[in-house]
Enzyme design. Structure first.
Site, PDB file in Angstrom:
ATOM      1  N   GLU A 277       0.826  -1.216   0.000  1.00 41.26           N
ATOM      2  CA  GLU A 277       0.000   0.000   0.000  1.00 41.26           C
ATOM      3  C   GLU A 277       0.858   1.263   0.000  1.00 41.26           C
ATOM      4  O   GLU A 277       0.430   2.318  -0.459  1.00 41.26           O
ATOM      5  CB  GLU A 277      -0.961   0.005   1.206  1.00 41.26           C
ATOM      6  N   HIS A 298       8.273 -26.867  -0.394  1.00 37.03           N
ATOM      7  CA  HIS A 298       7.731 -27.963  -1.205  1.00 37.03           C
ATOM      8  C   HIS A 298       6.663 -27.470  -2.167  1.00 37.03           C
ATOM      9  O   HIS A 298       5.844 -28.251  -2.644  1.00 37.03           O
ATOM     10  CB  HIS A 298       7.195 -29.056  -0.267  1.00 37.03           C
ATOM     11  N   LYS A 412     -13.747   0.597  -4.896  1.00 35.75           N
ATOM     12  CA  LYS A 412     -14.749   1.058  -3.920  1.00 35.75           C
ATOM     13  C   LYS A 412     -15.878   1.805  -4.615  1.00 35.75           C
ATOM     14  O   LYS A 412     -17.051   1.625  -4.295  1.00 35.75           O
ATOM     15  CB  LYS A 412     -14.091   1.992  -2.898  1.00 35.75           C
TER      16      LYS A 412
HETATM   17  O1  PA5 Z   1      -3.209   1.736   5.791  1.00 31.48           O
HETATM   18  C1  PA5 Z   1      -4.287   2.232   5.532  1.00 31.48           C
HETATM   19  O2  PA5 Z   1      -4.501   3.448   5.583  1.00 31.48           O
HETATM   20  C2  PA5 Z   1      -5.468   1.361   5.172  1.00 31.48           C
HETATM   21  O3  PA5 Z   1      -5.091   0.031   5.037  1.00 31.48           O
HETATM   22  C3  PA5 Z   1      -6.566   1.471   6.229  1.00 31.48           C
HETATM   23  O4  PA5 Z   1      -6.053   1.089   7.465  1.00 31.48           O
HETATM   24  C4  PA5 Z   1      -7.781   0.597   5.872  1.00 31.48           C
HETATM   25  O5  PA5 Z   1      -8.256   0.925   4.600  1.00 31.48           O
HETATM   26  C5  PA5 Z   1      -8.882   0.752   6.898  1.00 31.48           C
HETATM   27  O6  PA5 Z   1      -9.288   2.099   6.985  1.00 31.48           O
HETATM   28  P1  PA5 Z   1     -10.325   2.569   8.073  1.00 31.48           P
HETATM   29  O7  PA5 Z   1      -9.713   2.405   9.422  1.00 31.48           O
HETATM   30  O8  PA5 Z   1     -10.579   4.014   7.768  1.00 31.48           O
HETATM   31  O9  PA5 Z   1     -11.539   1.707   7.924  1.00 31.48           O
END
Ligand code: PA5
Length: 424
Positions: A277, A298, A412
């Site tokens: 990410e 394996h 999304k």
């Molecule tokens: O690292 C990040 O920002 C994302 O992975 C969020 O943690 C994830 O999308 C969850 O977001 P939220 O806490 O707003 O639901």
């Protein structure tokens, strides 16, 4: 203590080339150590004491104690950065004496959610909805499901005493908490989800689970000091980031996190999320994957040794055995062909397997090693901070913003449209 070793990659990145690159990019390290102005709203985690100082730890331990008196099962509702650290740490440390942690808010599978609810029956339950934005579908839907479950089971008043929310101050989640009388824990304002390891977002569930969060924070604080003070050639986190960049430049686009301790299974998910990410954007970035050895010797092992030359491997290893890490295989009078193992400890057998694997893989691909002295609370804190710092530096070297995640918006929009969000 944590050690980073790149000697098994020197055939691919000669040591003098790495040293020269580290010197050349020293200003990147200095920017990371100081914290860049343009990322100011995402750098709260850089100083461990900002969100995990003594007062916070004290308050968190007190709330955790109250929860543990109420419940033997704590449901953590959260996804991505709001889930991964806790799951990684609890699985790695297998703490004793705390509440069992159940995970929700990370799936929309009816089967999984039904199974999760069934798993709560017969247990005393407290839930924690962790959501920075409180717009994310997975945690939002699980939170409603679990609220309804609690109300049905305990009645509205008692259910309210069993609901904690960790959210942004001023968000609709806080409003809901105030209206319904739930306990509200503020989400660190200047820290994005995947960098929240050393904040209440995770310190609370970890303390509830029985993790020694003081030791965890101490390990992170010590690592902060070394990451933020060591110069470019002595700074292991920066060296790791630099090697990754040099490998990426040479076409190594996949990093395999290999480990021989299955307790790192969920840590590897945390690692994958952190790097994928943070780095995978603008058509760039190393694709992080994981291999749980020996099992995957394996399966994936064949590809690693013999497949397309696009991988480099980072081994995660533990130097010293801890309590429970010894199991001696006794001799036998049955001729089973394994006499060479008589009296050997599985700890040493596993180590031999790791060393042989690294030596074999290093013949054909660059291999790096991240080693901690022991698998305990202190060293988990070390790992969490070290990789976060390295990830920031790696993103900077690659030329991407490590703190945003614009790529997760596309699905999304389509999903919300399909579900009629905003229509009614
Ligand atoms: O690292 C990040 O920002 C994302 O992975 C969020 O943690 C994830 O999308 C969850 O977001 P939220 O806490 O707003 O639901």
């Amino acid at each position: 203590m944590l050690r980073f070793d790149a000697t098994y990659a020197e055939r691919f990145i000669p040591a003098d080339e790495l040293e020269a690159y580290l010197d050349e990019r020293a200003e990147v390290l200095m920017r990371c150590q100081a914290g860049e102005e343009r990322y100011a709203d995402s750098l709260g985690w850089l100083s461990v004491d900002a969100w995990a100082g003594e007062e916070t730890v004290e308050r968190t331990c007190a709330l955790a104690e109250r929860i543990r008196a109420q419940a033997d099962t704590f449901v953590l509702i959260g996804v991505g950065g709001s889930n991964n650290t806790t799951r990684a740490t609890v699985a790695a440390l297998a703490p004793e004496g705390g509440a069992r942690i159940v995970y929700a808010g990370n799936t929309l599978s009816a089967w999984e959610l039904r199974r999760m609810l069934e798993d709560l029956d017969g247990h005393d339950v407290v839930i924690d909805c962790v959501a920075k934005n409180f717009e994310t579908l997975e945690p939002g839907s699980s939170f409603r499901l679990l609220r309804q479950y609690l109300v049905e089971r305990y009645g509205r008043e008692e259910a309210a005493r069993r609901i904690v929310c960790t959210g942004t101050i001023g968000s609709p989640l806080e409003d809901l908490c105030r209206a319904e009388g739930y306990t509200f824990v503020p989400f660190a304002t200047d820290v994005g989800g995947r960098f929240t390891a050393l904040t209440e977002v995770h310190l609370l569930p970890l303390a509830v689970a029985g993790v020694d969060i003081r030791a965890l924070v101490a390990g992170a604080r010590e690592t902060e000091h070394s990451c933020r003070t060591a110069g470019p050639t002595q700074n292991d986190a920066f060296r790791y980031a630099a090697v990754r960049k040099l490998l990426w430049d040479r076409g190594y686009q996949v990093e395999l996190l290999g480990f021989f301790e299955p307790r790192f299974r969920w840590f590897s998910k945390w690692f994958e999320q952190l790097f994928a990410e943070s780095e995978g954007k603008d058509g760039r970035g190393i694709f992080p994957v994981a291999a749980e050895y020996c099992e995957e010797l394996h399966s994936l092992g064949q590809y690693v040794q013999d497949g397309t030359r696009q991988l480099f491997e980072t081994f995660l290893d533990v130097r010293e055995p801890g309590p429970g890490d010894s199991l001696v295989l006794g001799g036998t009078d049955v001729e089973d062909g394994f006499g060479y193992l008589d009296g050997k400890d599985f700890w040493d057998i596993n180590k031999a397997s790791f060393e042989a694997t690294r030596a074999a893989h290093a013949e054909v691909l660059p291999c790096l090693t991240v080693e901690i002295d022991q698998l305990d609370d202190h060293h988990l804190g070390t790992l969490l901070y070290w990789f976060a710092f390295a990830c920031m530096a790696s993103g900077e070297l690659l030329g991407v913003n490590p703190f945003d995640q614009p790529g997760v918006e596309a699905y999304k929009m389509l999903m919300f449209r399909a579900l009629g969000k905003g229509v009614g």
